[in-house]
Design an enzyme around this catalytic site. Structure first.
Site, PDB file in Angstrom:
ATOM      1  N   SER A  77     -17.210 -42.244 -11.919  1.00  0.00           N
ATOM      2  CA  SER A  77     -17.132 -42.896 -12.105  1.00  0.00           C
ATOM      3  C   SER A  77     -16.218 -43.870 -13.491  1.00  0.00           C
ATOM      4  O   SER A  77     -15.440 -44.827 -13.680  1.00  0.00           O
ATOM      5  CB  SER A  77     -16.623 -44.129 -11.070  1.00  0.00           C
TER       6      SER A  77
ATOM      7  N   ARG B 102     -19.275 -39.807  -2.544  1.00  0.00           N
ATOM      8  CA  ARG B 102     -18.929 -41.345  -2.848  1.00  0.00           C
ATOM      9  C   ARG B 102     -18.490 -41.762  -1.821  1.00  0.00           C
ATOM     10  O   ARG B 102     -16.695 -42.096  -1.358  1.00  0.00           O
ATOM     11  CB  ARG B 102     -16.848 -40.512  -3.469  1.00  0.00           C
TER      12      ARG B 102
HETATM   13  P1  NAD Z   1     -10.480 -36.199  -9.878  1.00  0.00           P
HETATM   14  O1  NAD Z   1     -10.942 -36.615 -11.305  1.00  0.00           O
HETATM   15  O2  NAD Z   1     -10.714 -35.514  -8.526  1.00  0.00           O
HETATM   16  O3  NAD Z   1      -8.311 -36.597 -10.131  1.00  0.00           O
HETATM   17  C1  NAD Z   1      -8.123 -37.172 -11.133  1.00  0.00           C
HETATM   18  C2  NAD Z   1      -6.090 -37.524 -10.330  1.00  0.00           C
HETATM   19  O4  NAD Z   1      -5.742 -36.165 -10.636  1.00  0.00           O
HETATM   20  C3  NAD Z   1      -6.556 -37.821  -8.833  1.00  0.00           C
HETATM   21  O5  NAD Z   1      -5.890 -38.760  -8.844  1.00  0.00           O
HETATM   22  C4  NAD Z   1      -5.994 -36.398  -8.404  1.00  0.00           C
HETATM   23  O6  NAD Z   1      -5.254 -37.533  -7.622  1.00  0.00           O
HETATM   24  C5  NAD Z   1      -4.786 -36.186  -9.028  1.00  0.00           C
HETATM   25  N1  NAD Z   1      -4.578 -35.434  -8.637  1.00  0.00           N
HETATM   26  C6  NAD Z   1      -5.238 -33.242  -8.827  1.00  0.00           C
HETATM   27  N2  NAD Z   1      -4.201 -32.934  -8.947  1.00  0.00           N
HETATM   28  C7  NAD Z   1      -2.668 -32.887  -8.726  1.00  0.00           C
HETATM   29  C8  NAD Z   1      -1.786 -32.248  -9.425  1.00  0.00           C
HETATM   30  N3  NAD Z   1      -1.561 -31.553  -9.018  1.00  0.00           N
HETATM   31  N4  NAD Z   1      -0.433 -33.254  -9.816  1.00  0.00           N
HETATM   32  C9  NAD Z   1      -0.948 -34.843  -9.762  1.00  0.00           C
HETATM   33  N5  NAD Z   1      -2.056 -35.309  -9.575  1.00  0.00           N
HETATM   34  C10 NAD Z   1      -3.127 -34.804  -9.788  1.00  0.00           C
HETATM   35  O7  NAD Z   1     -10.400 -37.495  -9.267  1.00  0.00           O
HETATM   36  P2  NAD Z   1     -11.706 -38.907  -9.600  1.00  0.00           P
HETATM   37  O8  NAD Z   1     -10.365 -39.942 -10.675  1.00  0.00           O
HETATM   38  O9  NAD Z   1     -12.621 -38.451  -9.407  1.00  0.00           O
HETATM   39  O10 NAD Z   1     -10.978 -40.151  -8.324  1.00  0.00           O
HETATM   40  C11 NAD Z   1      -9.905 -39.523  -6.839  1.00  0.00           C
HETATM   41  C12 NAD Z   1     -10.146 -40.204  -5.640  1.00  0.00           C
HETATM   42  O11 NAD Z   1     -11.758 -40.827  -5.575  1.00  0.00           O
HETATM   43  C13 NAD Z   1      -8.746 -41.546  -5.603  1.00  0.00           C
HETATM   44  O12 NAD Z   1      -9.176 -41.322  -4.341  1.00  0.00           O
HETATM   45  C14 NAD Z   1     -10.981 -42.594  -5.823  1.00  0.00           C
HETATM   46  O13 NAD Z   1      -9.958 -43.695  -5.558  1.00  0.00           O
HETATM   47  C15 NAD Z   1     -11.207 -41.993  -4.936  1.00  0.00           C
HETATM   48  N6  NAD Z   1     -13.132 -42.806  -5.729  1.00  0.00           N
HETATM   49  C16 NAD Z   1     -13.393 -43.165  -4.381  1.00  0.00           C
HETATM   50  C17 NAD Z   1     -14.271 -43.800  -5.185  1.00  0.00           C
HETATM   51  C18 NAD Z   1     -16.135 -44.447  -3.844  1.00  0.00           C
HETATM   52  O14 NAD Z   1     -15.223 -44.350  -2.717  1.00  0.00           O
HETATM   53  N7  NAD Z   1     -16.807 -44.750  -4.332  1.00  0.00           N
HETATM   54  C19 NAD Z   1     -14.851 -43.570  -6.130  1.00  0.00           C
HETATM   55  C20 NAD Z   1     -14.436 -43.182  -6.707  1.00  0.00           C
HETATM   56  C21 NAD Z   1     -13.024 -43.140  -6.413  1.00  0.00           C
END
Ligand code: NAD
Length: 382
Positions: free
Chosen positions: A133, A122
Site C-alpha cells: 500500500s 492485509r
Molecule cells: P490491486 O493492486 O490488487 O488492484 C488494483 C485495483 O484493480 C483494485 O481496486 C481491483 O479491484 C481493480 N481491478 C482488478 N481487476 C479489474 C478489472 N477487470 N477492471 C477494473 N478494475 C479491476 O489492489 P490494491 O490496491 O492492492 O487493493 C485492493 C483491495 O485491498 C482494496 O479493497 C483495498 O481497500 C484493500 N486493501 C486493504 C488493506 C488493509 O485492510 N490493510 C490494505 C490495502 C488494500
C-alpha cells in the site's frame, strides 16, 4: 538482533530499506543496525545521518553479511549476497515470491528464512507493515505527475484575460490504493476525473474523492473474493468493461491504469482500437506493466508513441523515482515487521504468529508458503 542494510544494486533502484528515523527506534528496541556505506545516498540520506541515528556504517560488505541476523532490503538480494549469510539468518524485502519463485530456491539450500513483504497479510494488525500500500500510494501520485508533465495541456480550469482554459479529463482504471491516490492527485491539480473498478466498494471511495464512478452492468457476477480483492473476470465481463472504457477514452486526456488481480496476469483494459481512437497528445500511464499490462500497446519500461500521437508510459519502478518518501514509508513498514522478530534482543521466529507465518517463504531448509511451493512443484511442509 543485528539488522543489516545494503546499498541496493538493481539499476535505477534509488530507495533504501531503512532510514535514520527508523534506526533510532530499532536501536532503542535492542537492535544493532549496520548500514553499508552510501546505502542512502540516492534517497537523500548521508552516512553521517545514519551514524548520528546510532547505526554502524561500513563499506565492507563481506563483514556485514555474515554478521547479520536480518538483512532488510528493498529488492531481492543477489544470490552471492544470500550465499554470504549465515544459515538461520533472515532476508526481508520485496522478494517477488509469486512472480519469480525460482529465484528464492537458493535460500532453501542456504537455510535462510525469507520474508516477502508481498505476502504480509492485509489484516488490521499488519496495516503498519503494508509496504504494498505504501508503494502504491507513491506510484499513484507519481503516475499523474508523469502524465501531467508530458501532456500538451494544463490540468486546471483557468479563467484568464485571454479566455477560459478547459480542465484536463483524467480516467483512472482500477481504484485500489494506487488508483485512489491517482484520483486524489489529479483532483488536486484541477482535473475532471472519472474512474472504473469492478469492486462495488471502490465506487464509494471514488465518489468520496469527488470523481465520477463509471458503472458497468457485469451481469451480477461476484467480482470480489473473501479478502476484498478483485477476482479474475470472465471474458464476457471483461469485454463489457473494455467497451465502456473505449467509449470514455475518446474524450480523455490522460488515462492511468492500475487494474490488478493478485497472482494473475493483469486484466487487459484497453485494446489497440481504443488507444488508436484517442485524441492526439493524450497520455496513458500503464501501472500494471510488471504483470502483463492493462493496455495492449504498452511495453514494459518503454514509452510508446502511437500513430495517432498517444504516448503510453509503462514504468516498472515508479516508486524509485520518489526515493526519499518511498524509503521513509517502506522503512516504517519494515520497522514494524522487525518488531515481530525481536524478543528480548534476540532473533525469534514464531511461525504461529498470524503475520510472521503467512509472510514466510522459506524456513529451515524448506519452502513453507503453499502458493510458492505449488509454483515450484514442491510439497508444502507446513
Ligand atoms: P490491486 O493492486 O490488487 O488492484 C488494483 C485495483 O484493480 C483494485 O481496486 C481491483 O479491484 C481493480 N481491478 C482488478 N481487476 C479489474 C478489472 N477487470 N477492471 C477494473 N478494475 C479491476 O489492489 P490494491 O490496491 O492492492 O487493493 C485492493 C483491495 O485491498 C482494496 O479493497 C483495498 O481497500 C484493500 N486493501 C486493504 C488493506 C488493509 O485492510 N490493510 C490494505 C490495502 C488494500
Amino acid at each position: 538482533m543485528r539488522v543489516a542494510v545494503l546499498r541496493e544494486t538493481l539499476p535505477g533502484e534509488a530507495r533504501v530499506a531503512l532510514v535514520p528515523e527508523s534506526i533510532k527506534k530499532l536501536t532503542a528496541a535492542k537492535n544493532e543496525v549496520w548500514v553499508e556505506s552510501a546505502a542512502g545516498e540516492a534517497a537523500g540520506v548521508n552516512d553521517s545521518d545514519y551514524e548520528a541515528a546510532g547505526a554502524k556504517v561500513t563499506s565492507d560488505r563481506t563483514q556485514l553479511l555474515p554478521a547479520a541476523d536480518v538483512l532488510v532490503c528493498v529488492q531481492r538480494p543477489a544470490p552471492s549476497y544470500m550465499a554470504a549469510m549465515r544459515p538461520g539468518s533472515v532476508v526481508l524485502g520485496f522478494l517477488r515470491p509469486l512472480d519469480e519463485p525460482g529465484a528464492l530456491e537458493p535460500a532453501v539450500g542456504l537455510k535462510l528464512t525469507t520474508f516477502a513483504v508481498e505476502l504480509i497479510p492485509r489484516i488490521t494488525r499488519a496495516q503498519a507493515m503494508d509496504a504494498l500500500s505504501s508503494m502504491a500510494t507513491v506510484v499513484g501520485y507519481k503516475a499523474v505527475l508523469l502524465a501531467a508533465s508530458h501532456l500538451p495541456r494544463m490540468f486546471p480550469m483557468l479563467m484568464t484575460a485571454a479566455g477560459t482554459v478547459a480542465p484536463a479529463k483524467v480516467l483512472v482504471l482500477g481504484a485500489g490504493v494506487a488508483g485512489l491516490q491517482a484520483i486524489a492527485t489529479a483532483k488536486r491539480l484541477g482535473a475532471v476525473v472519472e474512474a472504473y473498478d469492478v469492486r462495488a466498494a471502490a465506487g464509494e471511495q471514488v465518489k468520496s474523492l469527488g470523481a465520477t464512478f463509471l458503472e458497468v452492468d457485469l451481469g451480477g457476477i461476484a467480482t470480489e473474493d473473501a479478502g476484498g480483492y478483485a477476482r479474475e473476470l470472465s471474458p464476457e465481463a471483461l469485454k463489457r468493461g473494455r467497451d465502456l472504457i473505449a467509449k470514455q477514452a475518446r474524450n480523455a486526456d490522460v488515462i492511468v491504469t492500475t487494474a490488478a488481480v493478485p497472482g494473475k496476469r493483469a486484466p487487459l483494459m484497453m485494446e489497440d482500437e481504443a488507444v488508436l481512437a484517442m485524441k492526439r497528445g493524450s497520455v496513458i500511464v500503464d501501472l500494471a506493466a510488471s504483470t502483463g499490462g492493462n493496455v495492449s500497446l504498452s511495453r514494459p519500461d518503454e514509452v510508446v508513441v502511437t500513430s495517432n500521437g498517444v504516448s503510453i508510459f509503462a514504468p516498472l519502478n515508479l516508486a524509485a523515482t520518489v526515493p526519499y518518501h518511498a524509503s521513509q514509508l517502506f522503512s516504517r513498514n519494515m520497522t514494524s515487521f522487525l518488531q515481530l522478530l525481536n524478543k528480548d534482543g534476540q532473533l525469534t521466529i514464531d511461525m504461529r504468529d498470524d503475520v510472521v507465518g503467512p509472510s514466510c517463504v522459506t524456513h529451515q531448509g524448506q519452502v513453507v508458503n503453499a502458493r510458492v511451493a505449488a509454483l515450484l512443484g514442491e510439497p508444502v511442509t507446513r
